[in-house]
Write an enzyme that holds these catalytic residues in place. Structure first.
Site, mmCIF file in Angstrom:
data_model
loop_
_atom_site.group_PDB
_atom_site.id
_atom_site.type_symbol
_atom_site.label_atom_id
_atom_site.label_comp_id
_atom_site.label_asym_id
_atom_site.label_seq_id
_atom_site.Cartn_x
_atom_site.Cartn_y
_atom_site.Cartn_z
ATOM 1 N N LYS A 52 -3.574 3.484 7.760
ATOM 2 C CA LYS A 52 -2.945 4.610 7.057
ATOM 3 C C LYS A 52 -4.008 5.582 6.554
ATOM 4 O O LYS A 52 -3.870 6.791 6.678
ATOM 5 C CB LYS A 52 -2.068 4.096 5.901
ATOM 6 C CG LYS A 52 -0.805 3.398 6.405
ATOM 7 C CD LYS A 52 -0.031 2.671 5.319
ATOM 8 C CE LYS A 52 1.102 1.849 5.952
ATOM 9 N NZ LYS A 52 1.894 1.083 4.977
ATOM 10 N N GLN A 96 1.552 -0.756 -0.995
ATOM 11 C CA GLN A 96 1.657 -1.628 0.183
ATOM 12 C C GLN A 96 2.383 -2.924 -0.176
ATOM 13 O O GLN A 96 2.069 -3.573 -1.175
ATOM 14 C CB GLN A 96 0.246 -1.920 0.735
ATOM 15 C CG GLN A 96 0.227 -2.686 2.034
ATOM 16 C CD GLN A 96 0.835 -1.940 3.207
ATOM 17 O OE1 GLN A 96 0.858 -0.716 3.257
ATOM 18 N NE2 GLN A 96 1.370 -2.690 4.167
ATOM 19 N N ASP A 119 7.408 6.345 1.398
ATOM 20 C CA ASP A 119 7.910 5.212 2.184
ATOM 21 C C ASP A 119 9.428 5.297 2.382
ATOM 22 O O ASP A 119 9.982 4.625 3.244
ATOM 23 C CB ASP A 119 7.600 3.885 1.467
ATOM 24 C CG ASP A 119 6.384 3.179 2.039
ATOM 25 O OD1 ASP A 119 6.157 3.296 3.260
ATOM 26 O OD2 ASP A 119 5.671 2.506 1.271
#
Ligand code: GUN
Length: 278
Positions: A52, A96, A119
């Site tokens: 990422k 995460q 997200d």
């Protein structure tokens, strides 16, 4: 001969488009910053987080890494999220997953401001998706829609069967396919006659987390098959939820593992980051 849906190529195209858009935004004085929060050093999470960060650097998005020890308390993590919510220069926040067992994951997801929820996991983002309001889309299902569209596969009016009902893939996938005017069935671990149902699919999306479970007998002739699974086979090679070699011949188009759905997730995360300033 089945069309191989090339996620690597399509994700590269999307990243190139985003890179150009970010350059144009910079000329207007708009910078984008993604805060990436990682708790502990789970090896898979380290790989994802690194990828990422690399994608951010490539596209021209600033990434700020926040690495917390495995033992961090829930309150401390929530305080960091709140600080990032308030930080004017931070456009997107990514925590995460998975988090250690002593931390309530749902509580952390809910703590992220819906305006920075790149997200697409916050209940507000999920609600917006289901009622057709603009908002952040969960990255993997959004990537699958892009794979289909950019491979010239129409969704409108198609029978779509999703195997798997997770909050991250199965459920948002159903909402996105509905939005594209498909007829949608969601099958899961309690579904009876799974084979009968998957055989109805014009487009079969498999996110069940069972290695090479879907054989040729689960697939209608000429179907499109999208494999979200990621496993290691007996020779330690990457493989999916679909037994690719036998299913491939029956399909009109199929995603490989690796190089199918996987690369799309990060491309769509980058898209969500850019969306924060569009
Ligand atoms: N862990 C595995 N996939 C994801 C993802 O898409 N986002 C986050 N935040 N964590 C993950």
């Amino acid at each position: 001969m089945a069309q191989l849906i090339d996620g690597k190529k399509i994700s590269s195209e999307i990243k190139e488009e985003l890179k150009a858009e970010v350059e144009a935004l910079k000329r207007q004085g708009k910078e984008i910053c993604l805060a990436v929060v990682q708790v502990g050093q789970d090896p898979a999470s380290c790989v994802y987080v690194n990828n990422k960060k690399k994608a951010c650097a490539y596209i021209g998005i600033r990434s700020e890494a926040y690495e917390l020890p495995e033992t961090v308390g829930e309150e401390e993590l929530l305080a960091l999220v709140e600080k990032l919510n308030q930080a004017g220069h931070v456009n997107g926040i990514l925590v995460q997953l998975p988090l250690p067992a002593h931390i309530d994951e749902d509580k952390v997801i809910r703590a992220i401001s819906p305006d920075k929820d790149v997200d697409g996991f916050h209940p507000v983002s999920v609600g917006r998706l289901w009622i057709g309001e603009p908002g952040f889309l969960s990255c993997t299902p959004a990537g699958i829609i892009q794979l289909l569209k950019r491979s010239g596969i129409s969704i409108d009016g198609k029978e779509c069967v999703i195997v798997g009902r997770s909050n991250i893939v199965g459920k948002p996938m159903a909402a996105l396919l509905l939005r594209e005017h498909a007829t949608v069935t969601v099958a899961h671990s309690h579904t009876k006659n799974l084979k009968e149902i998957t055989n109805r699919a014009d487009i079969l999306i498999v996110a069940m987390g069972k290695r090479q479970f879907i054989g040729a007998d689960y697939v209608k002739d000429g179907a499109v098959v999208i494999d979200v699974g990621m496993h290691r086979d007996e020779n330690n090679k990457l493989c999916g939820d679909v037994a690719f070699a036998q299913v491939c011949e029956k399909t009109s188009a199929i995603t490989p593992v690796p190089g199918g759905v996987g690369p799309m997730t990060i491309a769509m995360l980058m898209n969500n980051c850019v969306q924060t300033v569009r």
